[in-house]
Write an enzyme that holds these catalytic residues in place. Structure first.
Site, PDB file in Angstrom:
ATOM      1  CB  CYS A  46      -0.892  -0.032   1.242  1.00  0.00           C
ATOM      2  SG  CYS A  46      -2.088   1.305   1.334  1.00  0.00           S
ATOM      3  CB  CYS A  71      41.595   1.183 -18.390  1.00  0.00           C
ATOM      4  SG  CYS A  71      41.504   0.512 -20.066  1.00  0.00           S
TER       5      CYS A  71
END
Length: 235
Positions: free
Chosen positions: A140, A163
């Site tokens: 809910c 890299c």
């Protein structure tokens, strides 16, 4: 985060990575600078654990196909396929996206609170045993705790390491990764150049931003893969 221009890379064959498990790594709380600034009504619910009035939420009757995201941090929470009509006055879902939601007992022990697993923002409560769907679960959720976007879920992760072209190249081969983009992050120099980063004076590190589908591959799997292919001390 600033991203460098992408260069042409040779094609590689897709790589297999382990399937998702129920176990989670423990992460530090999300950096506050990444959170959306909330208005008074949003803070009352998301931070102070309030509840919006029944049948007043924006998404209670929403039937569009797409994904519901945390309003505070933007993490994907629920798929529209798991939304159902419960006639309770709030959006209801019988399942969350993998690792998207955490459950905590309320202070009085009478209910179970649900929060965004990324930023701990209050979503609502979860109820079991109502037999409203086959999954027998009802999340809910306050509409104000979410935003809705059409399309499949898209999550974001950033991994920093040297890299970045090589890291980007390998991540793009993983099923569930939409896009991998190389760039820089962590420093204070605005719009750094590659030379600025290499000089180690900008404070930035080479990094890769990953956009991915969390229903196909989890953040935990991506993090595990990153540490398998890259030595994080090589920055």
């Amino acid at each position: 985060m600033r991203f460098a221009s992408k260069q042409q890379e040779p094609e590689v064959q897709p790589m297999n990575i382990p399937q998702a498990t129920s176990e989670r790594f423990q992460f530090k709380p999300i950096d506050q600078s990444l959170l959306k600034e909330l208005n008074a009504q949003e803070r009352q619910v998301i931070i102070n654990k309030g509840t919006e009035r029944a049948y007043t939420g924006e998404y209670t009757d929403n039937k569009e196909v797409g994904t519901y995201y945390c309003r505070q941090c933007g993490s994907p929470l629920y798929a529209s396929d798991d939304k159902f009509e419960s006639n309770c006055g709030w959006p209801s879902f019988d399942e969350e996206l993998p690792f998207a939601v955490e459950r905590h007992p309320d202070a009085d022990g009478s209910r179970t609170e649900i929060v965004c697993a990324t930023c701990n923002g209050h979503l609502g409560h979860v109820f079991l045993g109502e037999r409203l769907t086959e999954k027998n679960t009802r999340h809910c959720v306050n509409s104000i705790s979410m935003t809705f976007k059409e399309g499949p879920p898209q999550a974001r992760a950033v991994f920093a390491g040297g890299c970045f072209w090589g890291v980007e190249h390998l991540f793009e081969s993983i099923d569930g990764v939409y896009e991998a983009t190389s760039g820089y992050t962590g420093g204070k120099v605005e719009n750094p150049t590659y030379e600025d980063v290499l000089s180690k004076k900008s404070g930035h590190l080479e990094a890769v931003e990953i956009l991915y589908d969390p229903t196909v591959v989890s953040y935990e799997e991506l993090a595990k893969y990153f540490f398998e292919i890259h030595d994080p001390t090589q920055t």
